[in-house]
Design an enzyme around this catalytic site. Structure first.
Site, short mmCIF file in Angstrom:
data_model
loop_
_atom_site.label_atom_id
_atom_site.label_comp_id
_atom_site.label_asym_id
_atom_site.label_seq_id
_atom_site.Cartn_x
_atom_site.Cartn_y
_atom_site.Cartn_z
CG LEU A 35 24.62 29.90 56.01
CD1 LEU A 35 25.06 31.17 56.75
CD2 LEU A 35 25.84 28.99 55.82
CG ASP A 51 42.92 36.10 46.11
OD1 ASP A 51 42.94 35.37 45.10
OD2 ASP A 51 43.54 37.18 46.18
CG HIS A 81 40.68 27.14 40.96
ND1 HIS A 81 40.76 28.30 41.68
CD2 HIS A 81 41.23 27.42 39.74
CE1 HIS A 81 41.32 29.24 40.94
NE2 HIS A 81 41.62 28.73 39.76
C1 IPE Z 1 39.06 38.28 43.56
O1 IPE Z 1 40.26 37.62 43.41
C2 IPE Z 1 37.95 37.47 42.99
C3 IPE Z 1 37.67 36.20 43.67
C4 IPE Z 1 38.25 35.72 44.72
C5 IPE Z 1 36.63 35.44 43.07
P1 IPE Z 1 41.25 37.92 42.21
O2 IPE Z 1 42.43 37.03 42.39
O3 IPE Z 1 40.53 37.83 40.92
O4 IPE Z 1 41.62 39.46 42.46
P2 IPE Z 1 42.92 40.28 42.06
O5 IPE Z 1 43.11 40.11 40.59
O6 IPE Z 1 44.05 39.71 42.83
O7 IPE Z 1 42.62 41.69 42.46
C1 IPE Z 2 40.80 32.71 43.95
O1 IPE Z 2 42.09 32.24 43.78
C2 IPE Z 2 39.78 31.99 43.10
C3 IPE Z 2 39.31 32.74 41.93
C4 IPE Z 2 39.58 34.01 41.68
C5 IPE Z 2 38.49 32.04 40.98
P1 IPE Z 2 43.00 32.75 42.61
O2 IPE Z 2 42.76 31.89 41.42
O3 IPE Z 2 42.83 34.19 42.40
O4 IPE Z 2 44.46 32.44 43.17
P2 IPE Z 2 45.72 33.41 43.11
O5 IPE Z 2 45.29 34.71 43.74
O6 IPE Z 2 46.09 33.56 41.68
O7 IPE Z 2 46.74 32.70 43.91
MG MG Z 3 43.69 35.83 43.23
#
Ligand code: IPE
Ligand code: IPE
Ligand code: MG
Length: 258
Positions: free
Chosen positions: A133, A22, A39
């Site tokens: 792995l 995240d 990303h």
């Molecule tokens: C969880 O992250 C999903 C992934 C990392 C793929 P999100 O950014 O979607 O989760 P919330 O919305 O903060 O709970």
């Molecule tokens: C995690 O990073 C990747 C995905 C959920 C695809 P985020 O895109 O949720 O990044 P933040 O949490 O908004 O910073």
């Molecule tokens: Mg996120």
């Protein structure tokens, strides 16, 4: 100074590490960049952590890459992520193969664009005989989706007379989950300073050790992974028992197996 990796007890490695990757968006926005930039850089962390786990001899690594709920993000971000997914698989497969890594996907893959599905299936097929792995990508995954799916499949088997409701126990139930062939993660890591599970492996994480770090995913590297494993190894996993029971059991095992 002693390298961090040397502080890891190689006899007590977690078999399975699960990561909620995240913070890509916030990492990019802090730099005045588009979320997709985050990303894009997150892929470098994936490469580094997969390599780190393979080097250590971790058997299973599950990466939460895209949740069911992530489909509700702006279309441009979703499209960008799907393109990145296809490009990344294409680029990384030779390296994964070289490192003896086997690929698995969990999630509602029928929702993925056809191109991504084909690319994934090709990669899974190409890597299927590898013995190192197990890399498990959670794509279009959510735990509630998985649990509902399992309940539907169980109901159908009962209806057809193939399953006796009284025989349903943990072992039987787990066979209906997308993780049927994998052990539960001993360690779950979430990056970016969020303290929640966000619909990830709700059943499988029942007794996992949870590790949260403020580091955003694009900055997460092997040393951050080592820190998490070292912290994990310092914890006492009690599974509902008392500390004394756990301790006595360790002593008993170490004397009965010299
Ligand atoms: C969880 O992250 C999903 C992934 C990392 C793929 P999100 O950014 O979607 O989760 P919330 O919305 O903060 O709970
Ligand atoms: C995690 O990073 C990747 C995905 C959920 C695809 P985020 O895109 O949720 O990044 P933040 O949490 O908004 O910073
Ligand atoms: Mg996120």
């Amino acid at each position: 100074m002693q390298p961090l990796v040397d502080k890891i007890n190689k006899q007590r490695l977690p078999k399975h590490i699960a990561i909620i990757m995240d913070g890509n968006g916030r990492w990019a926005e802090e730099k005045g960049e588009d979320r997709l930039f985050g990303h894009f850089h997150g892929v470098e962390s994936v490469r580094n952590i997969v390599e780190g786990c393979a080097e250590l001899g971790i058997q299973y690594l599950t990466l939460y890459a895209f949740s069911t709920e992530n489909w509700d993000r702006p279309q441009q971000e979703v499209d960008g992520l799907m393109t990145l997914l296809v490009d990344t698989i294409r680029k990384e497969v030779p390296e994964l193969n070289k490192n003896n890594i086997k690929l698995h996907v969990i999630g509602n893959t029928s929702m993925l664009p056809e191109l991504a599905r084909n690319e994934l299936n090709e990669a899974i097929d190409l890597l299927k005989n590898n013995t190192g792995l197990n890399l498990i990508m959670a794509l279009s995954y959510s735990s509630r989706w998985e649990l509902i799916n399992a309940v539907q499949a169980i109901a159908k088997d009962v209806e057809m007379g193939n399953l006796n409701p009284n025989s349903i126990n943990n072992t039987v139930f787990e066979k209906y989950l997308t993780t049927a062939n994998f052990p539960d993660p001993e360690l779950m890591i979430r990056t970016s300073g969020e303290f929640r599970i966000s619909n990830f492996l709700l059943y499988q994480l029942a007794y996992s050790e949870l590790y949260f770090t403020n580091t955003c995913w694009p900055d997460f590297r092997k040393n951050n992974l080592y820190e998490a494993i070292i912290e994990y190894q310092g914890r006492e996993r009690r599974f509902g028992k008392t500390s004394k029971q756990i301790h006595d059991n360790i002593v008993l095992n170490s004397t009965s197996h010299p």
